[in-house]
Scaffold this active site. Structure first.
Site, PDB file in Angstrom:
ATOM      1  N   ARG A 175      57.426   5.312 -66.412  1.00 14.13           N
ATOM      2  CA  ARG A 175      58.594   4.740 -65.746  1.00 14.13           C
ATOM      3  C   ARG A 175      58.677   3.245 -66.066  1.00 14.13           C
ATOM      4  O   ARG A 175      57.842   2.463 -65.611  1.00 14.13           O
ATOM      5  CB  ARG A 175      58.530   4.952 -64.241  1.00 14.13           C
ATOM      6  CG  ARG A 175      59.707   4.287 -63.504  1.00 14.13           C
ATOM      7  CD  ARG A 175      59.943   4.835 -62.114  1.00 14.13           C
ATOM      8  NE  ARG A 175      58.886   4.514 -61.173  1.00 14.13           N
ATOM      9  CZ  ARG A 175      58.986   4.702 -59.862  1.00 14.13           C
ATOM     10  NH1 ARG A 175      60.111   5.211 -59.326  1.00 14.13           N
ATOM     11  NH2 ARG A 175      57.980   4.405 -59.061  1.00 14.13           N
ATOM     12  N   ASP A 458      54.926   1.491 -52.052  1.00 11.52           N
ATOM     13  CA  ASP A 458      55.256   0.739 -53.255  1.00 11.52           C
ATOM     14  C   ASP A 458      56.396  -0.218 -52.933  1.00 11.52           C
ATOM     15  O   ASP A 458      56.677  -0.473 -51.764  1.00 11.52           O
ATOM     16  CB  ASP A 458      55.565   1.675 -54.433  1.00 11.52           C
ATOM     17  CG  ASP A 458      56.825   2.514 -54.223  1.00 11.52           C
ATOM     18  OD1 ASP A 458      57.605   2.237 -53.287  1.00 11.52           O
ATOM     19  OD2 ASP A 458      57.042   3.444 -55.025  1.00 11.52           O
TER      20      ASP A 458
END
EC number: 2.3.3.9
Length: 538
Positions: A175, A458
Site C-alpha cells: 500500500r 493506525d
C-alpha cells in the site's frame, strides 16, 4: 576496525535525493527506479494537482447544501451490464484472510509467517513517512520476496521465514501513500514528488520481477481516493511503469480502498477505470468514518457522529456502504474485502474472550454478506478470521458467484448518518484526546502502528479522534452525560487531565499534544493531520 562509506547515487537529470543514504539504499534508489520516478512525476503531477483541487471543490459544494450523489456523466458505466474486471491474478484468487501491518523488518517476517493468504505491506497509514521507513521498507519487501530476509532483535531473538515456498507464503500487496502526501526527500525539476509515486516506483523496480519469478506479481492497495479520475491517474501510472519495465499490460493489479465518503458513490466507476488492473475493493471502515466527518463537518446535527466506540458496522449508513460494496464488486467480477479487526490478543483472558467474540461476529457478518475475505491487524487473529471464512467458503476460493441482487442501496441510504445510535459523551471526548495524543507521540518517532487499549491503531485513529473533536466543537455539541457544551476551554481542560494520567506526563507528549490541539481546535479544518505532522519530521 571496518568502516562503511556513504553510498553514491546515479541520479538522472533533474532528480535530487536529499534523504540520508545508508549502505544498501543505492540498490533501492537505483538509476532505473529514479528514472521511473521522474517519468511518472513529469507526466502525472499536473493532473494530481487538479484532482487535489477538485476535492476541495466537493467539500465546498457540500458545505453550501449540495449532497453527494451518483454522477450523471458516468451513468453509462453503471448501466452497462456487460463489462467485468480482469480475472483474479496468481496469488490473489483466494484472499480469505489478509494480514495488515507496517514494513519494518520484524513485522515483515511475522506477517509472512502469519498463515494469512495476503499481507498488506503498509507504506501508508500503519507506517510513518520517515525517510528510513520509505527506503528500508522496500529493502524488506525485496528480501521477503527473495526469501533472504532475517532479523535479530536487540535482545538477541532471531527471526526468519518459516518457509521459502512461495506458494505457502502470503501474497505481498503493497500500500503506497495517498495522492495528498508528497515526498520531501525526492524532487524532480525542483518539485516534490507524490509520495505514492515514489513508493510505487521503488517497489516496481526492486520487487516486481522477483514477484513474477515467484509466480505472483506486483500488487497494490490504493488508499484514500475520492474520485474515479484519481483511479484513472493510478491506471495511467501503471501503464507507464509497465512499458518502462517491459512488463505485459495488466501485470500490475490493484485493490482500491473505498475509505472516503465521495468514493462510496463511485464504486463502479473506480472499478471501470482500473478494470484491466483491478483486484477488487476493500471496505476501509475507519478512514471512511473520518471522511464522513470531514466531508459533512459543517452540515449540522444530522451529520454529527456519536462517540467513535459506539459507531459499529451495523449502523444503517455503514451497513448500506458494505452491502453496496459487495454487490458492486461481485456484479463486476471483483473481490470484495472486508474491514480490519484491530484487536491485539493480550494476557488478560477475560479481555480476550470478549474481543474474540466480537471479532468472530464481525467476520461472520462479512462472510455471510458475501465478502471474499477480510483483514486482521495481528497474527494472533488470523486463525479466527480463517475459521469463519473457511466455514462459509469451504473449498471455494471466493464467493464471486453471490451477486447480491437483493441489495438495493440508494444514495440516501449512504447519507443516513442521522440514524446512527449513540451519544456524544465526555468519556468519548476524553478518549479521542487520549488516543489521538498517544498515537501521535509514537507516530512522530517513526512508528505508525501502535497498540492502545488492546487495539492496533493506525493514522485513521488520530484522524477520527481529532476530526470528531473539531466537529463537536464547531457544531456546539452538548455532552449527553455531563450537559456541558464542547468548547475550547473544555478541550484544553480535559487534555490537561489526560496528560496527567499518561506515563511521562505532559513533557513526554508535548509535541504530539501541540500538534493534536493545533488541528482539533483550529478555526479551519486541516484536511489531513499527517500533512503538517510530516513537516515536523526530519
Amino acid at each position: 576496525m571496518t568502516t562503511t562509506s556513504t553510498p553514491a547515487l546515479d541520479l538522472p537529470a533533474g532528480v535530487e535525493v536529499t534523504g540520508a543514504l545508508r549502505p544498501g539504499y543505492e540498490q533501492i534508489l537505483s538509476r532505473p527506479a529514479l528514472e521511473l520516478v521522474a517519468s511518472l512525476h513529469r507526466e502525472l503531477e499536473p493532473r494530481r494537482q487538479e484532482r487535489l483541487a477538485a476535492r476541495a471543490e466537493v467539500v465546498a459544494r457540500v458545505a453550501a447544501g449540495e449532497d453527494l450523489d451518483l454522477l450523471p456523466e458516468t451513468e453509462h458505466v453503471r448501466a452497462d451490464p456487460t463489462w467485468r474486471v480482469a480475472e483474479p491474478a496468481p496469488g490473489l484468487q483466494d484472499r480469505r484472510v489478509e494480514m495488515t501491518g507496517p514494513t519494518d523488518r520484524k513485522m515483515t517476517i511475522n506477517a509472512m509467517n502469519s498463515g494469512a493468504r495476503v499481507w498488506l505491506a503498509d507504506q501508508e497509514d500503519a507506517n510513518t513517512p520517515l525517510w528510513e521507513n520509505v527506503v528500508e521498507g522496500q529493502i524488506n519487501l525485496r528480501d521477503a520476496v527473495l526469501g533472504t530476509i532475517s532479523f535479530t532483535s536487540p535482545e538477541g531473538k532471531e527471526y526468519a521465514l518459516a518457509t521459502t515456498d512461495h506458494a505457502s507464503l502470503p501474497t505481498i500487496v503493497m500500500r503506497p501513500r495517498g495522492w495528498h502526501l508528497g515526498e520531501k526527500h525526492v524532487t524532480v525539476d525542483g518539485q516534490r514528488v507524490a509520495g505514492g509515486l515514489v513508493d510505487f516506483a521503488l517497489f516496481m523496480c526492486a520487487s516486481a520481477r522477483a514477484q513474477l519469478d515467484a509466480g505472483k506479481g506486483p500488487y497494490l492497495y490504493l488508499p484514500k481516493m475520492e474520485h474515479h479520475l484519481e483511479a484513472r491517474l493510478w491506471n495511467d501510472a501503471f501503464l507507464l511503469a509497465q512499458e518502462a519495465l517491459g512488463l505485459p499490460r495488466g501485470t500490475i493489479r490493484a485493490t482500491c480502498l473505498i475509505e472516503t465518503f465521495p468514493a462510496a458513490f463511485q464504486m463502479e466507476e473506480i472499478l471501470w477505470e482500473l478494470r484491466e488492473h483491478s483486484a477488487g475493493l476493500n471496505a476501509g471502515r475507519w478512514d471512511y468514518l473520518f471522511s464522513v466527518i470531514k466531508t459533512y463537518r459543517t452540515r449540522g446535527a444530522d451529520f454529527v457522529l456519536p462517540d467513535r466506540a459506539s459507531v459499529t458496522m451495523t449502523a444503517p449508513f455503514m451497513r448500506a456502504y458494505t452491502e453496496l460494496l459487495v454487490s458492486t464488486c461481485h456484479r463486476r467480477g471483483a473481490h470484495a474485502i472486508g474491514g480490519m479487526a484491530a484487536f491485539i490478543p493480550s494476557a488478560d483472558e477475560e479481555v480476550n474472550a470478549a474481543a474474540f467474540q466480537k471479532v468472530t461476529a464481525d467476520k461472520q457478518r462479512e462472510a455471510e454478506d458475501g465478502f471474499d475475505g477480510s483483514w486482521v491487524a495481528h497474527p494472533g487473529m488470523v486463525p479466527t478470521c480463517r475459521e469463519v471464512f473457511d466455514h462459509v467458503l469451504g473449498e471455494r476460493p471466493h464467493q464471486l458467484d453471490r451477486t447480491r441482487e437483493d441489495v438495493q442501496v440508494r444514495p440516501a441510504d449512504l447519507l443516513d448518518v442521522a440514524a446512527t445510535p449513540g451519544e456524544v459523551t465526555e468519556r468519548g471526548l476524553r478518549a479521542n484526546i487520549e488516543v489521538g495524543i498517544r498515537y501521535l507521540s509514537v507516530w512522530l518517532t517513526g512508528r505508525g502502528a501502535v497498540g492502545i487499549h488492546h487495539l492496533m491503531e493506525d493514522a485513521a485513529t488520530a484522524e477520527i479522534s481529532r476530526s470528531q473533536v473539531w466537529q463537536w466543537l464547531h457544531q456546539g455539541v452538548t455532552l449527553a452525560d455531563t450537559g456541558e457544551q464542547v468548547t475550547r476551554e473544555l478541550i484544553h481542560r480535559l487534555t490537561d487531565e489526560v496528560l496527567a494520567d499518561l506515563p511521562g506526563g505532559a513533557s513526554d507528549h508535548r509535541a504530539a499534544t501541540d500538534l493534536f490541539l493545533q488541528v482539533a481546535v483550529a478555526d479551519e479544518f486541516v484536511d489531513f493531520l499527517t500533512v503538517p505532522a510530516y513537516e515536523t519530521m526530519p
